[in-house]
Design an enzyme around this catalytic site. Structure first.
Site, PDB file in Angstrom:
ATOM      1  N   THR A 145       6.125  -7.263   1.633  1.00  0.00           N
ATOM      2  CA  THR A 145       7.335  -7.040   0.356  1.00  0.00           C
ATOM      3  C   THR A 145       8.817  -7.441   0.987  1.00  0.00           C
ATOM      4  OG1 THR A 145       5.997  -4.966   0.112  1.00  0.00           O
ATOM      5  CG2 THR A 145       8.476  -4.997  -0.429  1.00  0.00           C
TER       6      THR A 145
ATOM      7  N   ASP B 246       1.062   1.590   9.049  1.00  0.00           N
ATOM      8  CA  ASP B 246       0.759   0.769  10.630  1.00  0.00           C
ATOM      9  C   ASP B 246       1.783   0.542  11.610  1.00  0.00           C
ATOM     10  OD1 ASP B 246      -1.599   0.624   9.096  1.00  0.00           O
ATOM     11  OD2 ASP B 246      -1.642  -1.671   9.122  1.00  0.00           O
TER      12      ASP B 246
ATOM     13  N   GLU C  45      -9.016  -0.236  11.912  1.00  0.00           N
ATOM     14  CA  GLU C  45      -9.797  -0.827  11.128  1.00  0.00           C
ATOM     15  C   GLU C  45      -9.800  -2.086  11.582  1.00  0.00           C
ATOM     16  OE1 GLU C  45      -6.205  -1.326   7.927  1.00  0.00           O
ATOM     17  OE2 GLU C  45      -8.147  -1.742   7.202  1.00  0.00           O
TER      18      GLU C  45
ATOM     19  N   GLY D 170       0.984  -8.433  -4.167  1.00  0.00           N
ATOM     20  CA  GLY D 170       1.073  -9.813  -4.869  1.00  0.00           C
ATOM     21  C   GLY D 170       2.087 -10.236  -4.943  1.00  0.00           C
TER      22      GLY D 170
ATOM     23  N   MET E 130      -6.934   3.667   9.391  1.00  0.00           N
ATOM     24  CA  MET E 130      -6.052   2.036   9.285  1.00  0.00           C
ATOM     25  C   MET E 130      -5.518   1.581  10.346  1.00  0.00           C
ATOM     26  SD  MET E 130      -4.764   2.341   5.254  1.00  0.00           S
ATOM     27  CE  MET E 130      -5.755   2.658   4.008  1.00  0.00           C
TER      28      MET E 130
ATOM     29  N   GLY F  16       0.751  -1.175  -0.132  1.00  0.00           N
ATOM     30  CA  GLY F  16      -0.005   0.008   0.051  1.00  0.00           C
ATOM     31  C   GLY F  16       0.904   1.097   0.096  1.00  0.00           C
TER      32      GLY F  16
ATOM     33  N   GLY G   8       6.389  -3.129   3.080  1.00  0.00           N
ATOM     34  CA  GLY G   8       6.011  -3.624   4.491  1.00  0.00           C
ATOM     35  C   GLY G   8       6.506  -5.148   4.875  1.00  0.00           C
TER      36      GLY G   8
HETATM   37  O1  F6P Z   1      -0.204  -0.648   4.401  1.00  0.00           O
HETATM   38  C1  F6P Z   1      -1.050  -1.223   5.521  1.00  0.00           C
HETATM   39  C2  F6P Z   1      -2.322  -0.467   5.338  1.00  0.00           C
HETATM   40  O2  F6P Z   1      -2.168   0.704   5.483  1.00  0.00           O
HETATM   41  C3  F6P Z   1      -3.357  -1.208   6.279  1.00  0.00           C
HETATM   42  O3  F6P Z   1      -3.504  -0.746   7.514  1.00  0.00           O
HETATM   43  C4  F6P Z   1      -4.484  -1.466   5.415  1.00  0.00           C
HETATM   44  O4  F6P Z   1      -5.306  -2.486   5.836  1.00  0.00           O
HETATM   45  C5  F6P Z   1      -4.115  -1.545   4.062  1.00  0.00           C
HETATM   46  O5  F6P Z   1      -2.736  -0.697   3.997  1.00  0.00           O
HETATM   47  C6  F6P Z   1      -4.926  -1.224   3.115  1.00  0.00           C
HETATM   48  O6  F6P Z   1      -4.305  -0.940   1.856  1.00  0.00           O
HETATM   49  P1  F6P Z   1      -5.008  -1.515   0.285  1.00  0.00           P
HETATM   50  O7  F6P Z   1      -6.369  -0.991   0.514  1.00  0.00           O
HETATM   51  O8  F6P Z   1      -4.094  -0.546  -0.631  1.00  0.00           O
HETATM   52  O9  F6P Z   1      -4.700  -2.908   0.131  1.00  0.00           O
END
Ligand code: F6P
Length: 428
Positions: free
Chosen positions: A173, A201, A302, A146, A244, A79, A170
């Site tokens: 990766t 996060d 979340e 992915g 998040m 992300g 993260g």
């Molecule tokens: O990078 C982690 C994060 O910020 C999480 O808190 C969240 O669940 C996720 O990314 C959402 O990312 P995406 O919608 O891009 O998969």
């Protein structure tokens, strides 16, 4: 922890003199203690055991890769996160301006860009090209989630004579970077793989923070102010904000302390119920608060309260992370229903700033942190380190084995001063 858990892999003997001039080099054996409390360190000494410690990051006087023959590649995956472009920029500058590495490729869309089937050509990064990218959020390279086939990725690196790969991401990766490093080792190739920890996060273990986290917290602050304004502007107003924080509540906890209008901070680490008599029953507590103060601000991460959903979901994202159900919307419905049932007037305003707080650029100290992480990552790669993450621990930049950093997700410690301060500043 054993000292061996902190061992960093090297491609071979670093025998070339560093081209850096007037530089303060870090001793190859310099280390940073893992345990910061004096009693634990004293116990190791008394028992005659080696003190667990990280390698200290920084430029070495002797390097492994010959800069003039080097080709580096940088990718961003997972992300978005504030600071990605800063890291790309400072990696490029350190490698090209300081070490005189002639070629730095920007790999498009994460690991996808290393699989020829995706037909993504690399971007040629230069100091001129990256000059202003720190002004933009997101990543100029594009990102993706992915897996791609590890063998194909290493084929690409070998075919293109890339000898340094920087993976900015993260834990997903970084796990990918570890697999690549293992395959490189199996094939006996001399390619450094260095991970750079990115996630809003802040859930990567053995580093005290990941880059982008503090800028995301900063960006969440104004939303809390707006939620508070809306809550105060109505009789029994509730401002409900979802941020998040998939499995760790750091963004919620830090946002609460950085803008303490928040009255309820709900995190994945601390279970709560909706109704009931216990002190962790949210709705009766909220109604009492509304009766007394006529407003409340609730900040929910979340990943909080996932056990409150009637059925559990097993869906996963492309990185293999469990996809959570929407706790923000569940709370919005449950608060509304509960207040109606108990004839409590309510005006609820719902805020979901999720992507808004992670698509901004890095600010202030976070931008400095990005530049220093990138610098340390470049030095580590040049010295022939591999299968490691550049980290930060008790004020120092460190080298962390990727396997260690990804061994477990970092969580909020409910016995920590951070969480006790959150409890002291909130009502629940
Ligand atoms: O990078 C982690 C994060 O910020 C999480 O808190 C969240 O669940 C996720 O990314 C959402 O990312 P995406 O919608 O891009 O998969």
């Amino acid at each position: 922890m054993e000292l061996a858990d902190f061992a960093i892999s090297r491609l071979g003997n670093a025998s070339l003199p560093s081209p850096l001039v007037n530089h303060v080099f870090v001793d190859d054996d310099a280390r940073v203690c893992y345990d910061t409390d004096a009693e634990t360190v004293a116990r190791y000494i008394k028992e005659g055991k080696p003190i667990p410690s990280f390698e200290r990051a920084g430029a070495r006087a002797k390097i492994f890769h010959d800069p003039a023959w080097s080709k580096a590649a940088i990718l961003t995956a997972g992300g978005l996160c504030p600071g990605l472009n800063e890291v790309v920029k400072f990696l490029t500058l350190t490698l090209m301006n300081r070490y005189k590495v002639p070629v730095v490729y920007g790999i498009q869309y994460g690991y996808k860009g290393l699989n020829p089937v995706n037909r993504l050509s690399p971007i040629m990064l230069t100091p001129e090209m990256v000059d202003a990218i720190h002004e933009q959020g997101g990543t100029i390279l594009g990102s993706s989630r992915g897996e791609e086939d590890t063998g194909i990725i290493v084929d690409t690196l070998a075919r293109m004579n890339i000898n340094m790969l920087f993976c900015i991401g993260g834990d997903g990766t970084s796990r990918g970077a570890h697999d690549i490093a293992m395959e490189i080792k199996r094939r006996g190739l001399a390619i450094s793989v260095i991970a750079i920890p990115k996630t809003i996060d802040n859930d990567i273990s053995f580093i005290d923070k990941s880059f982008g986290f503090s800028s995301a917290v900063l960006a969440a602050g104004p939303v809390v102010t707006c939620a508070h304004t809306e809550a105060k502007g109505a009789y029994n107003g509730v401002g409900l904000i979802k941020v998040m924080g998939r499995d760790s509540g750091f963004i919620a906890a830090y946002t609460t302390l950085s803008n303490p209008f928040v009255n309820y901070c709900l995190v994945p680490e601390r279970p709560f119920t909706l109704d009931g008599d216990s002190e962790t029953a949210l709705l009766p507590h909220l109604v009492k608060r509304l009766e007394a103060k006529h407003h409340a601000v609730i900040l929910v991460a979340e990943g909080a309260g996932q056990d409150l959903f009637a059925s559990q979901s097993n869906q996963r994202d492309a990185s293999g992370n469990k996809l959570h159900q929407d706790i923000g919307l569940l709370l919005k419905d449950e608060i509304t229903k509960y207040c109606k049932k108990h004839n409590v007037p309510l005006t609820l305003k719902y805020f979901d700033p999720g992507y808004t707080i992670r698509s901004v650029k890095a600010e202030g100290e976070d931008a400095v942190f990005c530049s220093m992480l990138a610098n340390g990552a470049a030095h580590a790669a040049m010295s022939g380190r591999t299968d490691m993450m550049i980290g930060h621990w008790s004020g120092a930049f460190t080298h962390v084995p990727i396997a260690l950093a990804t061994s477990a997700r970092k969580k909020l410690d409910l016995g920590s001063p951070l969480w006790s301060t959150v409890r002291d500043m909130t009502v629940f």
